[in-house]
Scaffold this motif. Structure first.
Motif, short mmCIF file in Angstrom:
data_model
loop_
_atom_site.label_atom_id
_atom_site.label_comp_id
_atom_site.label_asym_id
_atom_site.label_seq_id
_atom_site.Cartn_x
_atom_site.Cartn_y
_atom_site.Cartn_z
N PRO A 105 0.82 -1.22 0.00
CA PRO A 105 0.00 0.00 0.00
C PRO A 105 0.85 1.27 0.00
N PHE A 106 1.95 1.23 0.75
CA PHE A 106 2.82 2.40 0.82
C PHE A 106 3.47 2.67 -0.53
N TYR A 107 3.89 1.60 -1.21
CA TYR A 107 4.53 1.71 -2.52
C TYR A 107 3.55 2.23 -3.56
N VAL A 108 2.39 1.61 -3.65
CA VAL A 108 1.39 2.02 -4.65
C VAL A 108 0.96 3.46 -4.42
N ASN A 109 0.73 3.83 -3.16
CA ASN A 109 0.34 5.20 -2.85
C ASN A 109 1.41 6.19 -3.31
N TRP A 110 2.67 5.88 -3.04
CA TRP A 110 3.76 6.78 -3.40
C TRP A 110 3.86 6.95 -4.91
N VAL A 111 3.83 5.84 -5.63
CA VAL A 111 3.98 5.90 -7.08
C VAL A 111 2.81 6.65 -7.72
N VAL A 112 1.60 6.28 -7.35
CA VAL A 112 0.41 6.89 -7.97
C VAL A 112 0.29 8.36 -7.60
N THR A 113 0.50 8.69 -6.32
CA THR A 113 0.30 10.07 -5.88
C THR A 113 1.36 11.01 -6.43
N THR A 114 2.60 10.55 -6.59
CA THR A 114 3.60 11.40 -7.23
C THR A 114 3.21 11.67 -8.68
N GLY A 115 2.60 10.68 -9.34
CA GLY A 115 2.11 10.89 -10.70
C GLY A 115 0.98 11.91 -10.73
N VAL A 116 0.09 11.84 -9.75
CA VAL A 116 -1.00 12.82 -9.66
C VAL A 116 -0.43 14.21 -9.43
N GLY A 117 0.56 14.31 -8.54
CA GLY A 117 1.19 15.60 -8.28
C GLY A 117 1.83 16.18 -9.52
#
Length: 239
Positions: free
Chosen positions: A143-155
């Motif tokens: 969950p931590f990995y997926v959140n980091w990857v996806v949210t940096t893309g959103v940013g």
């Protein structure tokens, strides 16, 4: 224990890992957005930002890399700085190594590949209390990995909208320190811990003031390890 009970254990451990990491996933969300926005301002596309997050998966070194980012890209400076920032992962892996031998080398390699400060801290807490497992560590890491990857893309996608974002205005500049302070306090064991933290912090501050680059991270780690070794109780260590 019946076979059915044993079969449920990995899933139970995985779910426990998800529950444990959930607050830190939320805390990392604004940090990931800020990084994505900074990456976009440096010219990275959302895909390139997510690729960097997926391959590197280390917030501290990624912020350092973006800070150095220019045209042409100074690969040597970025590589050395990222290495210094991430050298702590050697110590984190070593601390968990003896506690995760039951996983086998293959699973250890996978688990340590997803190791982040938050994942390490929660794995250490679990290992000290009742032992950790591959399923628990994956419940923390995925969950931590997926959140980091996806949210940096959103940013990065919202980069233009967040171009004028002032992290200090919203307190986001303190998000990283706040997370680490919380993790550190989870390991508090009295005066000994205070002395180790003081040695590490003062060494890092002094090094940052007089030595350019990211050497202060290595200096703080070395000072903390030296003081911890000096204060260690041989009788406890030998048990």
């Amino acid at each position: 224990m019946s076979n059915s009970e044993a079969a449920r254990l990995p899933r139970s451990d995985f779910n426990e890992g998800i529950r444990a990491i959930a607050p830190l996933v939320i805390a990392a969300f604004p940090i990931a957005l800020v990084f994505g926005a900074l990456a976009a301002q440096k010219g990275l596309t959302p895909f390139e930002t997510m690729l960097m997050s997926g391959v590197v998966f280390a917030g501290g070194s990624q912020f350092v890399a973006i800070d150095f980012w220019a045209t042409p890209v100074p690969w040597i400076a970025i590589t050395i700085s990222a290495l210094l920032v991430n050298i702590r992962h050697i110590l984190m892996s070593a601390s968990l190594g003896s506690k995760t031998r039951q996983m086998g080398f293959g699973k250890q390699l996978i688990a340590f590949g997803f190791l982040a400060d938050e994942v390490w801290a929660l794995s250490e807490h679990r290992a000290r209390k009742e032992g950790t497992s591959f399923a628990f560590m994956m419940g923390l890491a995925l969950p931590f990995y997926v959140n980091w990857v996806v949210t940096t893309g959103v940013g990065a996608s919202l980069g233009t909208m967040l171009a004028d974002l002032d992290p200090a205005k919203w307190g986001l500049d303190f998000a990283f320190p706040a997370i680490f302070i919380g993790l550190i306090m989870g390991f508090w064991q009295g005066n000994k811990t205070g002395m180790i933290l003081a040695a590490s912090g003062l060494s890092a501050i002094a090094c940052k003031a007089y030595v350019p680059g990211a050497w202060y991270i290595a200096a703080g780690a070395v000072a903390g390890v030296v003081v911890a070794a000096f204060l260690a109780d041989p009788q406890v260590e030998g048990e």
